[in-house]
Design a protein around this motif. Structure first.
Motif, PDB file in Angstrom:
ATOM      1  N   TYR A  35      16.499  49.969  -3.054  1.00 54.97           N
ATOM      2  CA  TYR A  35      16.987  50.527  -1.794  1.00 54.97           C
ATOM      3  C   TYR A  35      18.281  49.818  -1.430  1.00 54.97           C
ATOM      4  CZ  TYR A  35      11.978  51.517  -1.641  1.00 54.97           C
ATOM      5  OH  TYR A  35      10.708  51.888  -1.970  1.00 54.97           O
ATOM      6  N   TRP A  37      21.503  49.858   1.864  1.00 53.87           N
ATOM      7  CA  TRP A  37      22.092  50.438   3.060  1.00 53.87           C
ATOM      8  C   TRP A  37      23.117  49.471   3.600  1.00 53.87           C
ATOM      9  CZ3 TRP A  37      16.971  49.177   2.411  1.00 53.87           C
ATOM     10  CH2 TRP A  37      16.502  48.036   3.077  1.00 53.87           C
ATOM     11  N   LYS A 102      16.059  58.559   3.011  1.00 58.13           N
ATOM     12  CA  LYS A 102      16.823  57.433   3.539  1.00 58.13           C
ATOM     13  C   LYS A 102      15.874  56.300   3.904  1.00 58.13           C
ATOM     14  CE  LYS A 102      19.662  56.135   7.542  1.00 58.13           C
ATOM     15  NZ  LYS A 102      20.243  56.607   8.825  1.00 58.13           N
TER      16      LYS A 102
END
Length: 351
Positions: A35, A37, A102
């Protein structure tokens, strides 16, 4: 500072994800990015009873103050902590969810358990550990929060900076049954209610004991807080020579990452426990120091200070550390944005 720290932490997540999930020691190419971000976002649509815009307007969510530190896995679930170094952190313990592909953070175990200044809820969680066999999460809560800013910046807000409303505690949560197993508040003599900074935790599952590093504390900075589940008691294991920061003139007080420097005055921070094979050792180091030590686990349990061993100096500060099942110690070298490994029984200077 926030952007730099987040990028550094996300790099560490990639490495530690592999170390946590793999049975064999990795080579330098054997890691993935599960992941990623650029800002920490929450599951506003499903887990939090307000919109992101309302949270931002009220000051409950200040995007740049949310930084991931702790990371643990249980079965196919991922848990992360976002400590309340500064105000504007809606949830300090979270589970990773995918919403429309997301990654977002969902308050764990619930939104109600994140309420600031409700001392039965979580106030400041930087680390946790999971007993995989029992399916229980041991959560350390410093209580003390919002200590990273100038109080004058929050005079006209609802925040008290720093905030010492709640005492430090440990919360044991039954993941499988989704219920509270135990909540224990530390006495002031063990963990000072107005000056505790729980950095990390390791578990001795066989004796159901937790060992928690405390960067701050009393009567001097640094110590290891020990909690026994079986006895429901605690004590402070604190050695002035090995656990407090270096002298004020030491360069170890200045942490520099990506050419950004901050001053720290922190004692015992990184802590790691050797695997359950033969005599076990606790490794630890102050953050504002280049020194690293170890001590026999039984010596800590019996509050014996005679056999603490100095195992070397590093070239930079260490924040967190962990042992693999193969008895290799992994630790972050902050100045170098690097993760090092060291075989148990080695001098850490050669890591």
């Amino acid at each position: 500072l926030q952007t730099m720290t987040l990028q550094t932490i996300l790099s560490a997540i990639c490495v530690l994800f592999y170390l946590s999930m793999a049975g064999d020691e990795p080579t330098i190419t054997e890691y993935t990015t599960p992941y990623q971000w650029t800002t920490v976002d929450f599951d506003w649509d499903n887990s939090i009873p307000m919109s992101q815009s309302d949270a931002e307007e009220s000051g409950l969510y200040i995007m740049e103050n949310n930084i991931i530190t702790g990371l643990k896995f249980y079965k196919n679930r991922t848990f992360l902590t976002v400590p309340r170094w500064r105000p504007g952190v809606p949830s300090t313990l979270n589970e990773l969810k995918l919403v429309n592909h997301k990654p977002v953070l969902s308050p764990y175990p619930s939104w109600n358990m994140q309420t600031p200044n409700n001392c039965s809820a979580l106030q400041y969680t930087q680390s946790m550990e999971i007993d995989i066999d029992a399916g229980k999460m041991w959560i350390v809560d410093s209580g003390y929060k919002y200590f990273f800013d100038d109080p004058d910046e929050y005079i006209n807000t609802s925040y008290t900076v720093p905030d010492t409303t709640c005492p430090p505690k440990i919360v044991i949560w039954d993941i499988e049954n989704n219920k509270l197993d135990r909540m224990y508040t530390f006495p002031d003599i063990v963990a000072a209610h107005n000056l505790t900074f729980f950095s990390d935790i390791v578990l001795d599952i066989s004796d159901q004991m937790a060992f928690i590093s405390d960067d701050f504390g009393h009567p001097f900075l640094g110590g290891i807080v020990v909690y026994s589940y079986n006895d429901n008691t605690s004590f402070r294991y604190a050695d002035m020579n090995s656990m407090q920061p270096d002298g004020q003139d030491s360069p170890a007080h200045i942490v520099t990452i990506n050419n950004i420097s901050i001053r720290t005055d922190s004692g015992t921070d990184g802590i790691a426990l050797t695997p359950d094979r033969g005599p076990r050792y606790l490794y630890y180091c102050p953050l504002s120091s280049y020194r690293t030590y170890r001590v026999g686990l039984m010596d800590v349990k019996h509050q014996n200070y005679d056999k603490i061993e100095f195992i070397g100096n590093r070239s930079t500060q260490i924040d967190h550390m962990t042992f693999s099942d193969q008895s290799n110690l992994y630790f972050g070298q902050l100045h170098e944005n690097a993760v090092y490994s060291l075989q148990h029984e080695s001098d850490i200077s050669d890591g």
